[in-house]
Enzyme design. Sequence first.
Site, PDB file in Angstrom:
ATOM      1  N   THR A  45       0.916  -1.309   0.038  1.00  0.00           N
ATOM      2  CA  THR A  45      -0.027  -0.192  -0.001  1.00  0.00           C
ATOM      3  C   THR A  45       0.763   1.123   0.062  1.00  0.00           C
ATOM      4  OG1 THR A  45      -1.727  -1.253   1.133  1.00  0.00           O
ATOM      5  CG2 THR A  45      -1.584   1.236   1.547  1.00  0.00           C
ATOM      6  N   ARG A  58     -13.921  -8.132  -1.086  1.00  0.00           N
ATOM      7  CA  ARG A  58     -12.847  -7.914   0.174  1.00  0.00           C
ATOM      8  C   ARG A  58     -12.460  -6.370   0.130  1.00  0.00           C
ATOM      9  NH1 ARG A  58      -7.476  -5.915   1.485  1.00  0.00           N
ATOM     10  NH2 ARG A  58      -7.141  -6.880   3.747  1.00  0.00           N
ATOM     11  N   VAL A  59     -12.403  -5.917   1.268  1.00  0.00           N
ATOM     12  CA  VAL A  59     -11.763  -4.486   1.533  1.00  0.00           C
ATOM     13  C   VAL A  59     -11.132  -4.561   2.596  1.00  0.00           C
ATOM     14  CG1 VAL A  59     -12.485  -2.161   1.978  1.00  0.00           C
ATOM     15  CG2 VAL A  59     -14.008  -3.561   0.184  1.00  0.00           C
ATOM     16  N   ASP A  69      -8.109  -1.994   5.245  1.00  0.00           N
ATOM     17  CA  ASP A  69      -8.317  -1.115   6.138  1.00  0.00           C
ATOM     18  C   ASP A  69      -8.061   0.418   5.434  1.00  0.00           C
ATOM     19  OD1 ASP A  69      -5.633  -1.958   5.591  1.00  0.00           O
ATOM     20  OD2 ASP A  69      -4.979  -0.522   7.034  1.00  0.00           O
ATOM     21  N   THR A 109      -0.077   0.684   6.585  1.00  0.00           N
ATOM     22  CA  THR A 109       0.239  -0.523   5.636  1.00  0.00           C
ATOM     23  C   THR A 109       0.092  -1.483   6.663  1.00  0.00           C
ATOM     24  OG1 THR A 109       1.281  -1.500   4.034  1.00  0.00           O
ATOM     25  CG2 THR A 109       2.471   0.026   5.446  1.00  0.00           C
ATOM     26  N   GLY A 110      -0.197  -2.645   6.153  1.00  0.00           N
ATOM     27  CA  GLY A 110      -0.251  -4.057   6.934  1.00  0.00           C
ATOM     28  C   GLY A 110      -1.648  -4.923   6.523  1.00  0.00           C
ATOM     29  N   GLY A 136      -4.878  -5.891   6.331  1.00  0.00           N
ATOM     30  CA  GLY A 136      -6.060  -5.063   6.414  1.00  0.00           C
ATOM     31  C   GLY A 136      -7.083  -5.444   7.502  1.00  0.00           C
TER      32      GLY A 136
HETATM   33  N1  ASP Z   1      -3.439  -2.692   3.919  1.00  0.00           N
HETATM   34  C1  ASP Z   1      -3.693  -3.268   2.896  1.00  0.00           C
HETATM   35  C2  ASP Z   1      -4.957  -4.036   2.893  1.00  0.00           C
HETATM   36  O1  ASP Z   1      -5.180  -4.818   3.544  1.00  0.00           O
HETATM   37  C3  ASP Z   1      -2.610  -4.103   2.339  1.00  0.00           C
HETATM   38  C4  ASP Z   1      -1.412  -3.138   2.390  1.00  0.00           C
HETATM   39  O2  ASP Z   1      -1.021  -2.627   3.245  1.00  0.00           O
HETATM   40  O3  ASP Z   1      -0.539  -3.815   1.593  1.00  0.00           O
HETATM   41  O4  ASP Z   1      -5.693  -3.829   1.630  1.00  0.00           O
END
Ligand code: ASP
Length: 301
Positions: free
Chosen positions: A171, A199-200, A202, A222-223, A225
């Site tokens: 992200t 799917r959605v 965070d 980022t992480g 979600g």
């Molecule tokens: N946070 C993002 C999600 O779960 C993924 C990411 O941070 O790469 O959609």
Amino acid sequence: MFRLMIHGGAGAIQSPEKYRPSLEKIIKEGRQMLKGGASALDTVEKCVQLLEDDPLFNAGRGSVLTHKKEVECDASIMDGLSLKAGAVAGISGVKNPITLARAIMEKSEFVFLIGKGAKEFAKLHNIKFEPQDYFITEERKNQIKEALENNKVVLDHSDLNNKTNEKKLGTVGAIALDKNGNLASATSTGGIVNKQFGRVGDSPVIGAGTYADNNSCAVSCTGYGEQFLRATVARTASAFVEFQKKDAQSAAKATIKYLQEKVSGLGGLIIIDKNGNMASAYNTPGLLYAKASEKTIEVFV
Ligand code: ASP
């Protein structure tokens, strides 16, 4: 005084150096804007647009592919002065999802639009579209092939053979404090590889992936979600600053500790507090990010 931070994802980053030129170019451009008196909001939108346009990152062009081998993007933006926010999820074909999120914030009475309706709104407001081919890179085609073969739902740049479960989460985000003392935050993503059923994560959820409040700080995450949603990470960081009077550094640390202890979460965040302190924290092996002030530009890969 002004401050700017951008990120391009956290995790076990393979060949991190390949991200440096992009991060450096984009942070420089954003810094120039703030130096010239641009608002935090304009600057974070611009930085995220540039990250979305860069196929290296998992947002806009270069987004990861869904189970159906399509691109579905999520994005959100928040203005720390007014606490206004705009968000979009499950959108395809829009060149810059962050610009659509901003249009939702400024041109509608709503905060969060999804899928078909969001597309209708985008068309009505002359948001730029691109054909699917524009978004899909060769690298992403190989990535989805591998994920489908292994029947796995994975995060961007996950190494499917990696026994330690260390992943890169791709992200992108930007946060800024402008010369008028206003904070803003923006986050954009293609989500996770092989995602399905709409799917959605965070990233488009205000308080989970994005938050900005002039009384506390601006945050972009980022992480994983699902974990960030359950721990409302961005708002938690802001609450540490607002209610516990923590500075950016200790709020960042406390938030990642909270994420880990509460939901065994994995990822990272960038944060600028209202006093201009900048910090990042992550419990993955790495985080791609850059920061800038009047005097310095630093890139961390
Ligand atoms: N946070 C993002 C999600 O779960 C993924 C990411 O941070 O790469 O959609």
